[in-house]
Scaffold this motif. Sequence first.
Motif, short mmCIF file in Angstrom:
data_model
loop_
_atom_site.label_atom_id
_atom_site.label_comp_id
_atom_site.label_asym_id
_atom_site.label_seq_id
_atom_site.Cartn_x
_atom_site.Cartn_y
_atom_site.Cartn_z
N PHE A 109 68.27 -11.93 31.05
CA PHE A 109 67.01 -11.67 31.14
C PHE A 109 65.88 -12.94 30.73
O PHE A 109 66.10 -13.46 29.73
CB PHE A 109 66.52 -10.44 30.52
N VAL B 122 71.91 -13.28 19.82
CA VAL B 122 71.70 -11.75 19.92
C VAL B 122 72.44 -11.10 21.07
O VAL B 122 73.10 -10.07 20.80
CB VAL B 122 70.25 -11.13 20.15
N PRO B 123 72.64 -11.77 22.20
CA PRO B 123 73.31 -11.07 23.28
C PRO B 123 74.78 -11.04 23.02
O PRO B 123 75.62 -10.04 23.50
CB PRO B 123 73.16 -11.97 24.55
N PHE C 294 76.17 -10.68 20.12
CA PHE C 294 76.08 -9.77 18.85
C PHE C 294 76.64 -8.41 19.47
O PHE C 294 77.56 -7.64 18.88
CB PHE C 294 75.09 -9.87 18.14
N TYR C 295 75.95 -8.02 20.39
CA TYR C 295 76.21 -6.61 20.99
C TYR C 295 77.62 -6.46 21.41
O TYR C 295 77.94 -5.58 22.15
CB TYR C 295 75.24 -6.05 21.83
N LEU D 13 68.99 -7.12 26.21
CA LEU D 13 70.15 -8.01 25.74
C LEU D 13 71.53 -7.17 25.73
O LEU D 13 72.30 -7.79 25.33
CB LEU D 13 69.75 -8.81 24.66
N GLY D 14 71.52 -6.02 26.10
CA GLY D 14 72.70 -5.22 26.01
C GLY D 14 72.93 -4.47 24.96
O GLY D 14 74.09 -3.76 24.71
N ARG E 71 74.04 -4.73 31.56
CA ARG E 71 73.07 -5.75 31.25
C ARG E 71 73.56 -6.84 30.11
O ARG E 71 73.27 -7.96 30.40
CB ARG E 71 71.90 -5.18 30.40
N GLY E 72 74.15 -6.43 29.32
CA GLY E 72 74.92 -7.29 28.21
C GLY E 72 75.76 -8.46 28.54
O GLY E 72 75.85 -9.60 28.26
N SER F 175 74.10 -0.69 29.63
CA SER F 175 73.99 -1.48 28.55
C SER F 175 74.79 -2.48 28.64
O SER F 175 74.59 -3.59 28.50
CB SER F 175 74.12 -0.91 27.08
N ASN F 176 76.01 -2.03 28.95
CA ASN F 176 77.12 -3.01 28.96
C ASN F 176 76.98 -4.02 30.38
O ASN F 176 77.40 -5.42 30.13
CB ASN F 176 78.39 -2.31 29.37
#
Lengths: 422, 265
Positions: free
Chosen positions: B115, B134-135, B137-138, A336-337, B109-110, B106-107
């Motif tokens: 997903f 959650v998504p 949050f990052y 989720l990142g 994906r975020g 990661s960026n």
Amino acid sequence: MIRDTWRIVRLGLKSLMLHKLRSALTTAGILFGVASVIAMLAVGEGAKQDALERFQDMGVTNLIARSKKPAETATSNSQSLWSALSYGLLYAEADLIQASLPTSVVARVREAKRPMIRGEHFHTSIIVGTEPSFLELTNMQVREGRWLGDIDDRRLANVCVLGATLTRLLFPLENPMDQTVLIGDDDRYRVVGVLSEQGRTAGAGSTPYDECMFIPLHTHQRRFGDVNTTRSGGSFSRERVELAEVKVKMPSSEDVAAGAQVIRDLLAQRIEETGDVLVTVPLELLKQEEESKRMFNIVLAVIASISLLVGGIGIMNVMLATVTERTREIGIRRALGAKKKHVVQQFLVEAGVLSALGGVVGVTLGVGLPFLITTWFAQKTIILPQHVMLAFSISAAVGVVFGLYPAWRAANMDPVEALRHE
Amino acid sequence: MAVAADGRAAVAQTAVAAESRAVSSNEIIAEFVDVHRHYKMGDNVVRALNGVSMKVSKGDYLTIMGRSGSGKSTMLNLLGCLDRPTRGEYRVGGRDVSKLDDDALSNVRGHEIGFIFQSFNLIPQLTVLENLEVPLFYQGRVGAESREKAEYLADRVGLGQRLAHKPLELSGGQQQRVAIARALMNDPLFLLADEATGNLDSNTEAEILDLFDDLRPDGVTIVMVTHNPTVAQRADRTLWLKDGEVEKLVTNADRADAAPTEESL
């Protein structure tokens, strides 16, 4: 930023609540570590303070030369029945000390043990004959009346000043001022002053000054003489002692070492050969005491650190288990990142929260424990705020340090593997 | 329902933002160019993917099928930026991501990917609302906006009343609805689903597939890996993999209102 931090901390708490017992047990490891650090530091600090006060009673700028009966030798045994054993400090030596240390204040002290009588009250204690400077050297206070003056000495006046305890024993109900105390058969001393309670161990030999009677030096010399006869069993022993003690006050603590050297040089023969004089330097004792207390404190600190280390290992163990259990969650978050740093952050905070919780409870316990030690073992304890801070900081640091490896492991998992983990 | 309306507005705004990335309505948002993925297993090299090329356009509904060992999972991991190709290019929103480092991936994906997993993969200790957040949050975007959006999306997938529940208090179908809402939270370029209905009974499966259909008018792009032909039939197109290579690309008859055809690549 603050809100995000709070969110991470709350998340940590939530995760820890998944295993309440496990978290509590892990916390206990830190808790006892922190509590023991605080308690040990408090005991160490208390003992240090205790020693400090004891030596301060003697006066940290003071030097004390005291006469002591030498160990029995062949010559002393061969002395005849009426010859006196002569030992200790002489008037001439006291004069020499004063001349050698012109900036110092000197007080000559004579001591004699006599029964003291006031009406039906009776007490055997030490009569101290001394000079006016004695009051300044011992740092005692006069509660009522006055202290001994030069004029009393010159006149060989029969005046006395009483210690607080002695006053209570001899004058339980009356006001002692201007009353008389009877020594021997017909020697009466008028009470001109009463000292306030010192509550110290320092005194004439093993008798605290609170229990002593003080008279002018030369009055003492005239009435009691230098030769003292004691009967024990069927035999006499006669001792000739001029001065029991010479107290020297140096102008400041920097002069103490030099002054001590001068006195030791002057009295070298007495100290080393005849062994009838003992020189005490409270400042030196204080320093020795501090030195040994420092060692003691280091030992305590090491023991406390070991308990914190054990607590830290407990945290690492639990965090490793947590990371393994939550491999899937790590995978989800990564998908989720979440970056590696986010994962590290999450598990570090969790370890930190775990140990900080232990720290908080440990501080509470650690602050309470010294009170119990004080009540049960009569050991003085002092809790310093900086020690509490120190213990708490260590606990938080332990959590972070021991949480580092598990967090690193969590962050470096392959997200694909982590997601596949059952 | 003022909150939901605001939420809708927020989503509409982000939809506009997503639109502005578009070059044209037929924009290609994910593209494989001769992608290889080889694994070393001792002395052997396993060629899990061996020169795959394909495109996903905006609004697409693509399923990827194949027997086990055909390279489906490898393709999924690469599509999801959980893994990097050994050779070849993978473009997401026109940008080559095949050589990015871990943080940059990661960026991606975020920000770009939503997903959806076979086993839902909600975080059990968090509430539905927290799971949805959650998504964001990052990305440092948790706050009133994320809450509104979560409420709107929970409503959108039919779970408006369950925000305070924990995942294990919900049925499988409900959990997957939460997961779908979570995948939409970051306004991704496309949803990447891995056997999204594999753990559900056939009734619930149909509901979830209906939900996907329902989302498509909003401009949602779906890429789903599956081995279930029933599921694949609901998509526009199906990419068949065999031994790490594209076997065929089939345009679904029902969807295209035409007989199944094999497109040329």
